[in-house]
Design a protein around this motif. Structure first.
Motif, PDB file in Angstrom:
ATOM      1  N   PRO A 128      24.244 -16.945  28.766  1.00 30.76           N
ATOM      2  CA  PRO A 128      24.480 -18.276  28.190  1.00 30.76           C
ATOM      3  C   PRO A 128      25.884 -18.805  28.474  1.00 30.76           C
ATOM      4  O   PRO A 128      26.068 -19.988  28.768  1.00 30.76           O
ATOM      5  N   ALA A 137      22.587  -3.513  26.488  1.00 31.72           N
ATOM      6  CA  ALA A 137      23.119  -2.959  27.736  1.00 31.72           C
ATOM      7  C   ALA A 137      24.505  -2.380  27.495  1.00 31.72           C
ATOM      8  O   ALA A 137      24.833  -1.296  27.974  1.00 31.72           O
ATOM      9  N   ARG A 138      25.308  -3.115  26.739  1.00 31.15           N
ATOM     10  CA  ARG A 138      26.681  -2.667  26.523  1.00 31.15           C
ATOM     11  C   ARG A 138      26.738  -1.444  25.621  1.00 31.15           C
ATOM     12  O   ARG A 138      27.723  -0.706  25.633  1.00 31.15           O
ATOM     13  N   VAL A 185      19.750 -10.213  34.602  1.00 31.92           N
ATOM     14  CA  VAL A 185      21.211 -10.246  34.594  1.00 31.92           C
ATOM     15  C   VAL A 185      21.719 -10.031  33.168  1.00 31.92           C
ATOM     16  O   VAL A 185      22.690  -9.311  32.947  1.00 31.92           O
ATOM     17  N   GLY A 186      21.035 -10.616  32.191  1.00 30.64           N
ATOM     18  CA  GLY A 186      21.387 -10.368  30.798  1.00 30.64           C
ATOM     19  C   GLY A 186      21.214  -8.903  30.430  1.00 30.64           C
ATOM     20  O   GLY A 186      22.027  -8.328  29.704  1.00 30.64           O
ATOM     21  N   ALA A 187      20.168  -8.278  30.971  1.00 25.09           N
ATOM     22  CA  ALA A 187      19.893  -6.872  30.660  1.00 25.09           C
ATOM     23  C   ALA A 187      20.924  -5.941  31.307  1.00 25.09           C
ATOM     24  O   ALA A 187      20.934  -4.755  31.025  1.00 25.09           O
ATOM     25  N   PHE A 188      21.773  -6.466  32.167  1.00 21.21           N
ATOM     26  CA  PHE A 188      22.876  -5.669  32.699  1.00 21.21           C
ATOM     27  C   PHE A 188      24.130  -5.812  31.833  1.00 21.21           C
ATOM     28  O   PHE A 188      25.157  -5.235  32.155  1.00 21.21           O
ATOM     29  N   GLY A 189      24.047  -6.622  30.792  1.00 22.06           N
ATOM     30  CA  GLY A 189      25.199  -6.758  29.903  1.00 22.06           C
ATOM     31  C   GLY A 189      26.037  -7.990  30.162  1.00 22.06           C
ATOM     32  O   GLY A 189      27.116  -8.137  29.613  1.00 22.06           O
ATOM     33  N   ILE A 190      25.554  -8.874  31.041  1.00 22.21           N
ATOM     34  CA  ILE A 190      26.323 -10.082  31.355  1.00 22.21           C
ATOM     35  C   ILE A 190      25.918 -11.196  30.389  1.00 22.21           C
ATOM     36  O   ILE A 190      24.741 -11.352  30.069  1.00 22.21           O
ATOM     37  N   ASN A 191      26.905 -11.956  29.940  1.00 24.28           N
ATOM     38  CA  ASN A 191      26.642 -13.034  28.986  1.00 24.28           C
ATOM     39  C   ASN A 191      26.140 -14.268  29.741  1.00 24.28           C
ATOM     40  O   ASN A 191      26.914 -15.130  30.151  1.00 24.28           O
ATOM     41  N   SER A 236      19.830  -8.627  24.627  1.00 17.33           N
ATOM     42  CA  SER A 236      19.777  -7.549  25.615  1.00 17.33           C
ATOM     43  C   SER A 236      21.158  -7.216  26.155  1.00 17.33           C
ATOM     44  O   SER A 236      21.442  -6.075  26.487  1.00 17.33           O
ATOM     45  N   ARG A 237      22.043  -8.210  26.243  1.00 23.35           N
ATOM     46  CA  ARG A 237      23.347  -7.885  26.816  1.00 23.35           C
ATOM     47  C   ARG A 237      24.129  -6.926  25.920  1.00 23.35           C
ATOM     48  O   ARG A 237      24.874  -6.076  26.408  1.00 23.35           O
ATOM     49  N   TYR A 275      27.193 -13.081  40.211  1.00 24.37           N
ATOM     50  CA  TYR A 275      26.555 -13.230  38.893  1.00 24.37           C
ATOM     51  C   TYR A 275      25.740 -14.520  38.862  1.00 24.37           C
ATOM     52  O   TYR A 275      24.613 -14.557  38.382  1.00 24.37           O
ATOM     53  N   ILE A 323      14.572  -7.249  26.175  1.00 29.37           N
ATOM     54  CA  ILE A 323      14.150  -8.430  26.927  1.00 29.37           C
ATOM     55  C   ILE A 323      12.748  -8.879  26.549  1.00 29.37           C
ATOM     56  O   ILE A 323      12.223  -9.802  27.165  1.00 29.37           O
ATOM     57  N   MET A 379      14.892  -2.419  25.804  1.00 26.06           N
ATOM     58  CA  MET A 379      15.976  -3.076  26.535  1.00 26.06           C
ATOM     59  C   MET A 379      16.364  -4.407  25.900  1.00 26.06           C
ATOM     60  O   MET A 379      17.412  -4.966  26.205  1.00 26.06           O
ATOM     61  N   LEU A 419      26.469  -5.343  41.086  1.00 23.24           N
ATOM     62  CA  LEU A 419      26.263  -6.421  40.103  1.00 23.24           C
ATOM     63  C   LEU A 419      26.417  -5.969  38.652  1.00 23.24           C
ATOM     64  O   LEU A 419      27.168  -6.573  37.894  1.00 23.24           O
ATOM     65  N   PRO A 420      25.711  -4.907  38.207  1.00 17.15           N
ATOM     66  CA  PRO A 420      25.829  -4.565  36.791  1.00 17.15           C
ATOM     67  C   PRO A 420      27.249  -4.123  36.452  1.00 17.15           C
ATOM     68  O   PRO A 420      27.789  -3.243  37.116  1.00 17.15           O
ATOM     69  N   PRO A 421      27.869  -4.751  35.489  1.00 18.10           N
ATOM     70  CA  PRO A 421      29.241  -4.364  35.150  1.00 18.10           C
ATOM     71  C   PRO A 421      29.269  -2.998  34.472  1.00 18.10           C
ATOM     72  O   PRO A 421      28.271  -2.558  33.905  1.00 18.10           O
TER      73      PRO A 421
END
Ligand SMILES: Nc1ncnc2c1ncn2[C@@H]1O[C@H](COP(=O)(O)OP(=O)(O)OP(=O)(O)O)[C@@H](O)[C@H]1O
Ligand SMILES: [Mg+2]
Lengths: 295, 247
Positions: A195, B91-92, A187-193, B87-88, A176, B67, B65, B116-118
């Motif tokens: 900040p 995504a969720r 990375v944010g657009a994958f749902g990861i926080n 965006s997070r 990450y 972004i 998305m 990588l993408p959870p």
């Protein structure tokens, strides 16, 4: 008794050991700077002050709360790291959309404030911090005498550097972090926080500096200026290694410590500047640093 | 929040759409790029956005998305307004983007890129299913992500968003610059994903390709949707479409 190029072996190995000790501090500190720069894009000028605060935290834990060295080795990085996290949330995070320069000015100012506060309350003469009794004394290695505590510093910093490398290069959390260093938006657009990842990374980098500070406390006096003196050299180390490389920071840190030690043996007058001379050469030949990726 | 998304065989929006974009405006800094985009996508549909270079197709996907920092209007996904979510959170909620530039991470191995993408929702594809779709990737897991060929990178960029359980896939020009055999492979993959119940918004320049996989086409021009054409009415509309696209 044999001599090497006219240098008695005790002197040579003694200086090499000293070089490794210094290299240990260069490595841990430049590692923290590299991680913070990679993800936050700020040059953390507070790093030296945070190293100093680690040493002071150890001193305070011992003198105010009776927590000995071994406890301080864990508690001080957590406490100083937490202070770092508050700083990041409150101040540093407001500058991410601006040029590097603003982050540099802010963290430089914070370093001056921190140093000034400690100077005000504890003076500049330095406070003694005793060595843990388990590590007093030393070993006769035949060719030299190795104080136990110095050996411990080298081992501890190698372990911490390797553990940090492992977390970043070999774990999911590290993936990450590397990905967010390259492309935080995605990375944010994958749902990861992202900040929160940034905040924790800053806290971790600061914690590393504080850990180095605790390691240093029994060797040097605990002194408000201890970070300011060291950090200039560490910045040169980072420039030589290349900003963003993890392994590069570790190798360069230890390597330059050794080179400095050797210079002290063979050309003592040059030992204070050798790292800066190397920095100038590296900047001319490979501006991104020995291990740096050209951007 | 998690509705069962029954795959819909037939084209066209019947009932509640999975994605409803209304009067969407978007900016890059001061420059106003989207001027009120309207579109709807039903669950299980494959819809394309067609349009000339610079029409605003990529920007529309970025806005959906989350972004694109500056966006106004309404984007309802799965019954929930997402226009002001980060965006997070989007995504969720179950949207995933495969961006035009692919965004494969060079400091990550293929395996790390893929993982990588959870997982955000249950029901994503398993590793085995992904390797069945993209057998090449299975052989390159330890390579550096950006050492893959362009086609393999594109497959990786699609593959990594199939694991997460996202229901709506936004694919931005997945065939751009790729050899015909790989374009065919990606076409078959998109059809397969539709069968699996994924909903897809596809941006395409290659309009023959678009016609082979999509249920409907939206035409984007200067930041607006100016027309919508059902795929089975494409022949009657081919001249009109050529005029839009300037081919
Ligand atoms: N990062 C950016 N900053 C400023 N303007 C941009 C940026 N990205 C795109 N634009 C402008 O926004 C408009 C829409 O661009 P967009 O990328 O959405 O077009 P597109 O339909 O995807 O085109 P293409 O088919 O070339 O990919 C164009 O005029 C483009 O020049
Ligand atoms: Mg585009």
């Amino acid at each position: 008794m044999f001599e090497l190029l006219g240098i008695p072996p005790q002197a040579l190995f003694g200086q090499l050991l000293l070089g490794l000790i210094n290299g240990s501090f260069y490595a841990i500190l430049s590692l923290g700077l590299a991680i913070i720069f990679g993800l936050l894009n700020i040059i953390n000028f507070t790093h030296g002050a945070q190293y100093m605060m680690g040493a002071f935290a150890a001193w305070m834990l011992l003198n105010y709360l009776g927590i000995p060295y071994w406890g301080a080795l864990i508690v001080a990085p957590i406490v100083v790291g937490a202070v770092g996290i508050v700083l990041e949330r409150l101040l540093i995070s407001r500058l991410y959309h601006l040029d590097h320069l603003y982050g540099l000015l802010l963290t430089f100012g914070l370093a001056l404030i921190a140093t000034g506060v400690f100077r005000n309350f504890y003076g500049i003469s330095g406070l003694p911090y005793g060595m843990p009794s388990q590590l007093s004394g030393g070993q006769n290695l035949g060719f030299m005498f190795m104080p136990n505590y110095r050996g411990w510093v080298i081992v501890a910093s190698l372990v911490v550097c390797f553990a940090t490398w492992f977390i970043i290069e070999r774990t999911r959390l590290g993936a990450y972090l590397r990905a967010a260093t390259e492309n935080p938006t995605m990375v944010g657009a994958f749902g990861i926080n992202v900040p929160r990842l940034i905040t924790l990374t800053y806290g971790f980098g600061v914690g590393l500096a504080a850990f180095a500070g605790v390691l240093a406390a029994p060797i040097y006096n605990v002194n408000p200026n201890m970070g300011a003196d060291l950090i200039i050299v560490v910045f040169a180390v980072v420039v030589i290694g290349g900003m963003g490389s993890i392994l590069g920071s570790i190798v360069t840190g230890f390597g330059l410590g050794l080179i400095e030690g050797l210079t002290r043996v063979f050309y003592p007058e040059g030992s204070a500047v050798v790292i800066f001379v190397i920095m100038a050469i590296v900047l001319l030949v490979k501006p991104a640093g020995l291990f740096g990726r050209t951007v | 929040m998690i509705e069962a998304l029954a795959p819909e065989g037939s084209a066209g929006v019947t009932g509640k759409p999975l994605l409803k974009v209304a009067d969407l405006h978007g900016w890059y800094g001061e420059s106003h790029v989207l001027h009120g985009v309207d579109l709807e996508v039903a669950a299980g549909e494959v819809v394309t956005l067609l349009g000339r270079n610079g029409a605003g197709k990529t920007t529309t996907l970025k806005a959906v998305m989350g972004i694109l920092p500056k966006r106004r209007g309404s984007i309802v996904f799965d019954g929930r307004e997402t226009i002001s979510l980060p965006s997070r959170a989007i995504a969720r909620a179950g949207i995933a983007l495969c961006p035009e530039e692919r965004a494969i991470f060079s400091s990550l191995s293929v395996e790390e890129n893929l993982m990588l993408p959870p997982q955000v929702l249950p029901g994503g594809l398993s590793r085995e299913q992904i390797f069945e779709l993209f057998p090449n990737l299975a052989e390159r897991l330890s390579s550096q992500g950006t050492k893959l060929s362009g086609g393999e990178q594109q497959m990786l960029a699609i593959a990594r968003i199939l694991r997460t359980g996202a229901k709506l896939l936004l694919l931005d020009e997945p065939t751009e610059g790729l050899a015909p055999v790989i374009v065919q492979h990606i076409g078959r993959t998109i059809s397969r994903l539709k069968q699996e119940g994924f909903t897809i918004v596809l941006v395409e320049q290659n309009f023959r390709f678009a016609a082979s996989v999509a249920d409907r086409h939206y035409v984007v021009e200067q930041g607006r949707v100016v027309d919508m054409i059902h795929n089975d009415e494409l022949d009657e509309n081919i001249d009109k479409l050529h005029a839009y696209l300037g081919v």
